[in-house]
Scaffold this active site. Structure first.
Site, short mmCIF file in Angstrom:
data_model
loop_
_atom_site.label_atom_id
_atom_site.label_comp_id
_atom_site.label_asym_id
_atom_site.label_seq_id
_atom_site.Cartn_x
_atom_site.Cartn_y
_atom_site.Cartn_z
N GLY A 14 -17.71 5.41 -2.91
CA GLY A 14 -17.14 5.26 -4.25
C GLY A 14 -16.17 6.36 -4.64
CB SER A 15 -14.12 8.86 -2.86
OG SER A 15 -13.25 8.14 -2.02
CG ASN A 16 -10.35 4.66 -3.41
OD1 ASN A 16 -9.21 5.03 -3.71
ND2 ASN A 16 -10.75 4.56 -2.15
NE ARG A 67 -18.79 -15.84 3.42
CZ ARG A 67 -18.60 -14.62 3.91
NH1 ARG A 67 -18.28 -13.64 3.12
NH2 ARG A 67 -18.74 -14.39 5.19
NE ARG A 93 -21.23 -9.64 1.71
CZ ARG A 93 -21.84 -9.94 2.86
NH1 ARG A 93 -22.04 -9.01 3.76
NH2 ARG A 93 -22.24 -11.17 3.10
CG ASN A 109 -8.87 -4.53 -0.85
OD1 ASN A 109 -9.89 -3.87 -1.11
ND2 ASN A 109 -8.44 -4.69 0.39
CG HIS A 111 -6.21 -2.18 4.41
ND1 HIS A 111 -7.41 -2.59 4.94
CD2 HIS A 111 -5.40 -1.90 5.46
CE1 HIS A 111 -7.33 -2.57 6.26
NE2 HIS A 111 -6.13 -2.17 6.60
CG ASP A 147 -7.22 -6.11 4.74
OD1 ASP A 147 -7.75 -5.98 3.63
OD2 ASP A 147 -7.80 -5.80 5.79
CD GLN A 175 -1.08 11.12 -0.36
OE1 GLN A 175 -0.37 10.73 -1.28
NE2 GLN A 175 -1.33 12.40 -0.15
#
Ligand code: GRF
Length: 220
Positions: A14-16, A67, A93, A109, A111, A147, A175
């Site tokens: 969870g650093s973002n 799912r 997921r 998202n 990436h 992605d 970054q």
């Protein structure tokens, strides 16, 4: 102006998420995190949310028979929380049509590579093995592929001779923590539109110059 209601989905450290929380605490974000969801009960992201006084919950995918049942449960919580933008930050997921239909063009998202190079998993290993001179990170809208969605912002990070997966990941992560809050802020300001697969951001300052790696030795 009311703040944009965002929900963050994270499976890991969870650093973002923390970078987004920090920006918002510093007053630099017109967005409020209304909910953090993790599929992993041990995710550091849940602890970080708790510490910041943000509503958080674990929805463990292993408790669901399929799912689509898991996805429906997550979407129901996101809708109940009134989330307007879904921010995936290390959410491990695959996003199904159930998510996409509930939040069209409202899922983003991050990436840890310069897409379209190196999608999927183990991207730092792939970039090193390939011998790429740059990798980086990409914030993009989520579509039905892995992605593949329209790109909002990217940061290029030179790959160094001595790099390991960990050292490269750490420089890229630095970054990530800058570009993700920026992308969210643009969205909150209503400045982002998608034309075909190109993302337009109203009033941005274009990047200038080129980065060359390794550095040139010849006089220009
Ligand atoms: C980041 O590298 C992100 O790009 C990727 O997963 C990692 C999550 O890291 N999708 P963190 O949990 O935000 O620290």
């Amino acid at each position: 102006m009311p703040k944009l209601r965002i929900a963050v989905l994270a499976s890991g450290s969870g650093s973002n998420l923390q970078a987004i929380i920090d920006r918002s605490v510093a007053g630099g974000l017109d967005a409020e995190i209304v909910l953090v969801i993790s599929n992993n009960p041990d995710a550091g992201a849940l602890t970080r949310a708790k510490q910041a006084g943000i509503r958080q919950m674990c929805i463990d995918h292993r408790q669901f028979a399929s799912r689509s049942e898991f996805d429906r449960a997550v979407v129901a919580e996101l809708q109940a929380a009134g989330a307007e933008l879904i921010v995936l930050a290390g959410f491990m997921r695959i996003i199904s049509d159930i998510f996409l239909a509930a939040f069209p063009d409202r899922i983003i998202n991050i990436h840890p590579a310069l897409l379209p190079a190196f999608p999927g998993l183990h991207v730092h290993r792939k970039a090193l093995d390939y011998g790429a001179r740059f990798s980086g990170c990409t914030v993009h809208f989520v579509d039905g592929g892995v992605d593949t969605g329209p790109i909002i912002i990217q940061a290029a990070v030179p790959i160094l001779e001595a790099d390991t997966e960990d050292s490269l990941a750490a420089r890229i992560l630095e970054q990530e923590h800058k570009i993700y809050p920026q992308a969210i802020q643009w969205f909150a300001e209503g400045r982002i539109s998608i034309e075909e697969r190109r993302v337009k951001v109203r009033g941005i300052v274009p990047a200038s110059g080129a980065q060359i790696s390794p550095a040139l030795e010849m006089a220009e």
